[in-house]
Design a protein around this motif. Sequence first.
Motif, PDB file in Angstrom:
ATOM      1  N   VAL A 453      -3.514  52.969  56.570  1.00 20.81           N
ATOM      2  CA  VAL A 453      -2.278  52.866  55.504  1.00 20.81           C
ATOM      3  C   VAL A 453      -2.595  52.950  54.146  1.00 20.81           C
ATOM      4  CG1 VAL A 453      -0.217  51.436  55.149  1.00 20.81           C
ATOM      5  CG2 VAL A 453      -1.020  51.849  57.546  1.00 20.81           C
ATOM      6  N   HIS A 454      -1.973  53.806  53.277  1.00 20.15           N
ATOM      7  CA  HIS A 454      -2.202  53.717  51.980  1.00 20.15           C
ATOM      8  C   HIS A 454      -0.648  53.379  51.385  1.00 20.15           C
ATOM      9  CE1 HIS A 454      -5.772  56.245  52.861  1.00 20.15           C
ATOM     10  NE2 HIS A 454      -6.281  55.831  51.668  1.00 20.15           N
ATOM     11  N   TRP A 455      -0.793  52.540  50.258  1.00 17.25           N
ATOM     12  CA  TRP A 455       0.400  52.102  49.840  1.00 17.25           C
ATOM     13  C   TRP A 455       0.330  51.678  48.212  1.00 17.25           C
ATOM     14  CZ3 TRP A 455       1.270  47.286  47.862  1.00 17.25           C
ATOM     15  CH2 TRP A 455       0.274  46.197  48.353  1.00 17.25           C
ATOM     16  N   THR A 456       1.468  52.028  47.379  1.00 15.33           N
ATOM     17  CA  THR A 456       1.488  51.666  46.283  1.00 15.33           C
ATOM     18  C   THR A 456       2.580  50.767  45.814  1.00 15.33           C
ATOM     19  OG1 THR A 456       0.173  53.400  45.381  1.00 15.33           O
ATOM     20  CG2 THR A 456       1.586  52.293  43.642  1.00 15.33           C
ATOM     21  N   SER A 457       2.506  49.748  45.059  1.00 17.53           N
ATOM     22  CA  SER A 457       3.655  48.926  44.694  1.00 17.53           C
ATOM     23  C   SER A 457       4.440  49.500  43.546  1.00 17.53           C
ATOM     24  CB  SER A 457       3.288  47.508  44.633  1.00 17.53           C
ATOM     25  OG  SER A 457       2.539  47.298  43.188  1.00 17.53           O
ATOM     26  N   PHE A 458       5.676  48.994  43.463  1.00 18.92           N
ATOM     27  CA  PHE A 458       6.600  49.261  42.490  1.00 18.92           C
ATOM     28  C   PHE A 458       5.831  48.842  41.025  1.00 18.92           C
ATOM     29  CE2 PHE A 458       9.789  48.385  39.158  1.00 18.92           C
ATOM     30  CZ  PHE A 458      10.541  49.625  39.419  1.00 18.92           C
ATOM     31  N   GLU A 459       5.240  47.804  40.900  1.00 21.08           N
ATOM     32  CA  GLU A 459       4.706  47.438  39.547  1.00 21.08           C
ATOM     33  C   GLU A 459       3.689  48.599  39.574  1.00 21.08           C
ATOM     34  OE1 GLU A 459       5.261  45.749  42.239  1.00 21.08           O
ATOM     35  OE2 GLU A 459       6.576  44.062  41.432  1.00 21.08           O
ATOM     36  N   ASP A 460       2.713  48.749  40.204  1.00 21.83           N
ATOM     37  CA  ASP A 460       1.674  49.579  39.979  1.00 21.83           C
ATOM     38  C   ASP A 460       2.105  51.031  39.700  1.00 21.83           C
ATOM     39  OD1 ASP A 460      -0.269  47.781  40.705  1.00 21.83           O
ATOM     40  OD2 ASP A 460      -0.460  48.441  42.736  1.00 21.83           O
ATOM     41  N   THR A 461       3.247  51.628  40.410  1.00 24.73           N
ATOM     42  CA  THR A 461       3.812  52.806  39.995  1.00 24.73           C
ATOM     43  C   THR A 461       4.313  52.791  38.550  1.00 24.73           C
ATOM     44  OG1 THR A 461       4.588  52.939  42.279  1.00 24.73           O
ATOM     45  CG2 THR A 461       5.660  54.514  40.652  1.00 24.73           C
ATOM     46  N   LEU A 462       4.952  51.764  38.035  1.00 22.50           N
ATOM     47  CA  LEU A 462       5.050  51.536  36.480  1.00 22.50           C
ATOM     48  C   LEU A 462       4.066  52.079  35.593  1.00 22.50           C
ATOM     49  CD1 LEU A 462       7.615  48.497  36.443  1.00 22.50           C
ATOM     50  CD2 LEU A 462       8.303  50.824  36.419  1.00 22.50           C
ATOM     51  N   HIS A 463       2.813  51.312  35.978  1.00 23.29           N
ATOM     52  CA  HIS A 463       1.841  51.752  35.253  1.00 23.29           C
ATOM     53  C   HIS A 463       1.160  53.113  35.385  1.00 23.29           C
ATOM     54  CE1 HIS A 463       1.461  46.935  35.667  1.00 23.29           C
ATOM     55  NE2 HIS A 463       1.975  47.271  34.616  1.00 23.29           N
ATOM     56  N   GLN A 464       1.457  53.592  36.464  1.00 23.44           N
ATOM     57  CA  GLN A 464       0.861  54.949  36.693  1.00 23.44           C
ATOM     58  C   GLN A 464       1.508  56.222  36.210  1.00 23.44           C
ATOM     59  OE1 GLN A 464      -0.241  54.693  40.718  1.00 23.44           O
ATOM     60  NE2 GLN A 464      -1.497  52.960  40.166  1.00 23.44           N
ATOM     61  N   THR A 465       2.839  56.106  35.845  1.00 31.44           N
ATOM     62  CA  THR A 465       3.798  57.228  35.430  1.00 31.44           C
ATOM     63  C   THR A 465       4.622  56.740  34.230  1.00 31.44           C
ATOM     64  OG1 THR A 465       5.581  55.813  36.660  1.00 31.44           O
ATOM     65  CG2 THR A 465       4.347  57.666  37.817  1.00 31.44           C
ATOM     66  N   ASN A 466       4.622  57.809  33.489  1.00 31.41           N
ATOM     67  CA  ASN A 466       5.223  57.711  32.110  1.00 31.41           C
ATOM     68  C   ASN A 466       6.820  57.730  32.345  1.00 31.41           C
ATOM     69  OD1 ASN A 466       3.084  57.922  30.674  1.00 31.41           O
ATOM     70  ND2 ASN A 466       3.046  60.183  31.017  1.00 31.41           N
ATOM     71  N   VAL A 467       7.267  56.218  32.597  1.00 25.96           N
ATOM     72  CA  VAL A 467       8.630  55.882  32.515  1.00 25.96           C
ATOM     73  C   VAL A 467       9.186  55.598  31.358  1.00 25.96           C
ATOM     74  CG1 VAL A 467      10.339  54.373  33.792  1.00 25.96           C
ATOM     75  CG2 VAL A 467       8.400  54.900  34.843  1.00 25.96           C
TER      76      VAL A 467
END
Length: 961
Positions: A453-467
């Motif tokens: 199982v691979h997963w990414t939290s919402f907080e990590d996604t914020l840092h990895q994408t240009n929102v």
Amino acid sequence: MRPIVLWALVALIGRAECKCSLAPIVDDERSIAYVCTHGDLNDLGEISSEADWIEFTVSRFHVIPDYAFSRFSNLRRLSFYNCRVNFIAPNAFSGLDGLEWLIFHGTGMLVARTAWFLPLSNLRRLILDRCGLVHVEPDIFRMLPRLEVLGLRDNDLDCLPIEDFEYLRTLKTVRIDGNPWDCECRARLDEYLRSRSIVQEVECRRQVHVCRRYQCMTPIRFPVLPAVLTAQSTHDWERERAVIRGNEFQTNVFTSLDRLPDKTAWIEISGLTIDVLPRYGFFRFGNSLQTLDLIDCRIATIENEAFAGLNKLQRLSLVGNRFPVLGSAWFRNLVNLQQLILQRNQIEEIERTALWHVGGSLRHLDVRDNRLRCIAVGELAELKKLEKLDATGNPWLCACRRNLQEFLTQRNVGFEINAGGCYETESEIPGGTTGWGQQQTIVQNATLTSGKVHWTSFEDTLHQTNVSVIVRPPPSIPPPHRPTISVVTPQPPVYASTCYPEGTIDGYKTIYVCRAITSIEDVNAVPRNAHTIRVILSNIQTIPARSFVLFDGHLTRLELRDCGIRTIKSHAFAGLYNLEYLSLRDNQLETITVDMVQDLRNLRHLDLSHNSIHRISNDAFDRLPYLVHLDVSSNVMNCISVEYMAQRLRYLHSLNVADNPWSCLCARKLAEFLDDRRVQYDEKSLLWKEDCFAHPTPRPGVTIRPTVPTIPFTTTLTPISTETVTGNCTAREDRAGIRYQCAGGNLLLLQSIPPEVTAIEFYDGHLPLITSDCFSKFVNLRELIIRNSGLINIEQGAFNNLKRLENLTIQDNPLETIESSWFVFENLDRLDLRGNSIKFIEPGLFRYLKRLTYLNLEGNDLRCIFSSDLNEMPNVYVVQFSGNPLKWRCRVELEQFLEARKIRFTVIENSCEGKKLVRNLLLVNKTDGSFDCPSDCSTATSTIDRRFFVVFLLSLITLAY
């Protein structure tokens, strides 16, 4: 012999207490109607089989079994008000073919299930208000072709599939306000309702234009990850996974997903054998999940609600599984799906309408390496936004392939379909042991028995994408070209004792605060001539007798708030014969008896809100003859003796009864009592609905309006017209200008303040109503503080001419509603509304606060704070909202919105919340709250423990310095 006689007496007593009674004729029609209060299904034996209306109110049901009401063949209306239902069997309402009304109000259901409504094809009114619903199974609407009124008000819903409303051909009225709707889903729903001329019943507030605005949760957008899932692009797939930087663990059971946080943005499960993908398996991730990949999991069956609640999902990948048919109901909740990857699944057939549910959003469909012979052009025609179709590796029929290619070419859809041979007839297609079928079998045999199982939290996604977010100035840097004001608010000194002075009224009436004490005896450290004592954030379970006798005739105001009080002994308030104000808010009291209040004869104000009170004895009112204000809101009261109150409390003109599970009959009596006393009240808090059997007909000349109380109350019994100036003000000058601090005053005290003042601090006063233009002369005012002054209502225009106001604080008042027309400030920088009783914030409140940077809503009664409202403030960088009973979905989505906008807030940690919801309420059909948090679940600590820790930490810091 004696035990037999005893049991016989018990049986006779039980039969003598009849819980169901025949109700009178209603609506000028002859109805055999029964009302059952505090009953259960065993009481149905008291009801005639000819009944056509049964209403349960304030009752508890362990289970409603199959065919529970089957003997009532004439039943047309069935209602449940403020009832507790642990389980409803699939065929609970079987046999009620003629049922026209089914009402659940204030009943914790959490999921509305299709099976319940199968026999109710004649249902015309379905009300599911305030039931805590987080999901409505879409097939419900197929079962109700004659439905005219649908009520889903004040639940925890964020989306409904619009296409399923097509089955409600006779629908005329809906109630959907009070839910944390996703803004896009709500917009589509509103557009559909308008196209069908379906009326939305909205709880309007004073101004008609407010009804046209709705509140919703603004979605957070991220780029959709590329789909690189073919065997030839394994390296690319691994590289993509590395870029995502997700967390990873190995498992052999599907329930290991419990280890993931609620706010998870991406999940990939690979190599894990999942024979049946269960319904609601991913529900708790619905607030944040953007991408879901299930690769080589050997899934053979997918239950209809497996993807329920995932209305934010943008990519779904089902690769390397073994389901031959694509189900028609699998994707109905995926209203924002853009990519659907269905490679190597042995799919032979796509059921009709299977893709229609994603027709408004799907851009990329991948069905490579399956067993498809044909895809009907009509299925793809519903995919309005389709841009690309990948369909190689399927045994296409030649005629079907030609039709597909022509259709896709005409629609300008990019496609890739087998360019080589095709089959003229199905008999020519080879079996599953050769050709492409053999290749697929090899891939299946290569899968692993345990998976990752691979997963990414919402907080990590914020840092990895240009929102894209609006950059705000840090708190230490003031906005440019803004006038500065020095806010000088005296802080209480730190004493060795836990009780310390906080100020005075009229220069000599002292106020003492006791914080974090563990025994009421600590209050004895306060001087006996104290005017006001506030005991807050403490741990005092019992108030013993004669606890305050030291203060006899001096103490006028006593507050015991948030102290965990469970028991008040007889004569606990002995000697307080001049006490006028008593607050027992936010404790754990269950009953109020005459022994508790027998020494409070001169009491004017009694606040019992936010406890667990279920009964107030009648004789308690005998000891409170001069009571002016009574607050019993947010308790568990089913009824109160209105007739006795009317006789004994002759001076009462303010009564707050909101947020209690009142029975219908008692709600009617309460409403009539409030009308007779000309007290305005919140209509919905008393079940004044046409759905309730006991609804009254308003008398001529009586207008009932759903507004908050506006009748002012004072500590004296004189008419308001003879009110005189009370309280006093002290003036001092600081760098910002002239500051006035006013204590114990009323609205007339403002007349003594000069117009050039720059700051006014009004505390411990009597301001139940702020009238229009009362502050209009203070054109230089930059700071206004109204704290603990009994504020209930504010008239429109009360803050006119305050164009320079920068700091507005309204704190510790019984204020319940904030209207959008109150705060029209061009330069407001800080708005502090903590510690009130705010339940409702009108839409559009923040649209005039373009320069606001700080917002505090802590310690109120808000069940939802809508991000669409906060989105109207471009410069805000701090929003505090802890201490509100927020709904689960509303809290999670609010936190995500603030994180994405880089707005600071205090995190409310409770990682077990979503697991409990899914496991206990959805997977096993329970609503009894019996599920215990697993050991790996970090729940929030108790409020008292956290507060003691904070106080202890602050004490250590103080000592260190």
